[in-house]
Design a protein around this motif. Structure first.
Motif, short mmCIF file in Angstrom:
data_model
loop_
_atom_site.label_atom_id
_atom_site.label_comp_id
_atom_site.label_asym_id
_atom_site.label_seq_id
_atom_site.Cartn_x
_atom_site.Cartn_y
_atom_site.Cartn_z
N UNK A 137 3.97 -2.11 7.30
CA UNK A 137 2.70 -2.73 7.70
C UNK A 137 1.90 -3.20 6.49
N UNK A 138 1.99 -2.48 5.38
CA UNK A 138 1.28 -2.88 4.17
C UNK A 138 1.71 -4.26 3.69
N UNK A 139 2.92 -4.65 4.00
CA UNK A 139 3.45 -5.95 3.55
C UNK A 139 3.12 -7.08 4.53
N UNK A 140 2.42 -6.76 5.61
CA UNK A 140 2.11 -7.76 6.62
C UNK A 140 0.60 -7.98 6.72
N UNK A 141 0.18 -9.19 6.50
CA UNK A 141 -1.25 -9.51 6.59
C UNK A 141 -1.75 -9.22 8.01
N UNK A 142 -2.87 -8.56 8.11
CA UNK A 142 -3.48 -8.26 9.40
C UNK A 142 -3.02 -6.95 10.02
N UNK A 143 -2.15 -6.23 9.33
CA UNK A 143 -1.62 -4.98 9.88
C UNK A 143 -2.24 -3.74 9.23
N UNK A 144 -3.40 -3.92 8.61
CA UNK A 144 -4.03 -2.81 7.89
C UNK A 144 -4.37 -1.64 8.81
N UNK A 145 -4.84 -1.95 10.02
CA UNK A 145 -5.21 -0.90 10.96
C UNK A 145 -3.98 -0.09 11.37
N UNK A 146 -2.86 -0.76 11.53
CA UNK A 146 -1.61 -0.07 11.86
C UNK A 146 -1.17 0.85 10.73
N UNK A 147 -1.24 0.35 9.50
CA UNK A 147 -0.87 1.16 8.34
C UNK A 147 -1.77 2.39 8.23
N UNK A 148 -3.05 2.20 8.48
CA UNK A 148 -4.00 3.31 8.42
C UNK A 148 -3.70 4.35 9.51
N UNK A 149 -3.42 3.90 10.71
CA UNK A 149 -3.10 4.82 11.81
C UNK A 149 -1.82 5.61 11.49
N UNK A 150 -0.85 4.93 10.91
CA UNK A 150 0.40 5.61 10.54
C UNK A 150 0.15 6.67 9.47
#
Length: 130
Positions: free
Chosen positions: A102-115
């Motif tokens: 998710x860190x490598x995908x723009x707009x996926x910050x919330x997903x990375x944080x939840x993980x």
């Protein structure tokens, strides 16, 4: 000890309460991570670039592992500690791998944080099992 059922001490009761609270916190983090990963995976294009496909695959896997972990933690039956530890460790590992994707995908910050939140909750719960 008088006043406590079956001779359970206050310290033992406090440890049980902490165990249950951490187990519940881990299950909640797994549920939130599963929700966000499933949403993120649904936004990734099926036939898009390889990084979008990887994001989708990881998101789906993470959602499924988190969901299974939440169910395992919510069971009322007594589970073998080794089985519970293996499930939570697997969940933690998948969450950390998914956060990296998710860190490598723009707009996926919330997903990375939840993980990462879920992995942290798993780590804290595992500390009680050792």
């Amino acid at each position: 000890m008088p006043g406590y059922p079956n001779g359970v001490s206050l310290t033992e009761q406090q440890e049980l309460v902490r165990f249950l609270e951490d187990r519940f916190a881990c299950a909640q983090a797994c549920t939130e991570c599963a929700r966000i990963c499933a949403l993120r995976a649904s936004l990734a294009e099926l036939d898009g670039p390889d990084d979008q496909q990887e994001l989708r695959r990881k998101g789906i896997l993470c959602a499924e592992v988190c969901d299974a972990t939440c169910r395992a933690l919510a069971e009322q039956t007594t589970q073998a500690e080794a089985g519970m530890r293996a499930q939570v460790e697997w969940c933690r590992a998948v969450c950390l791998e998914t956060a990296d994707v998710f860190d490598r995908s723009r707009g996926a910050e919330k997903g990375a944080e939840a993980c990462r939140d879920c992995a942290r909750a798993c780590t804290e719960f595992l500390a009680l099992l050792r």
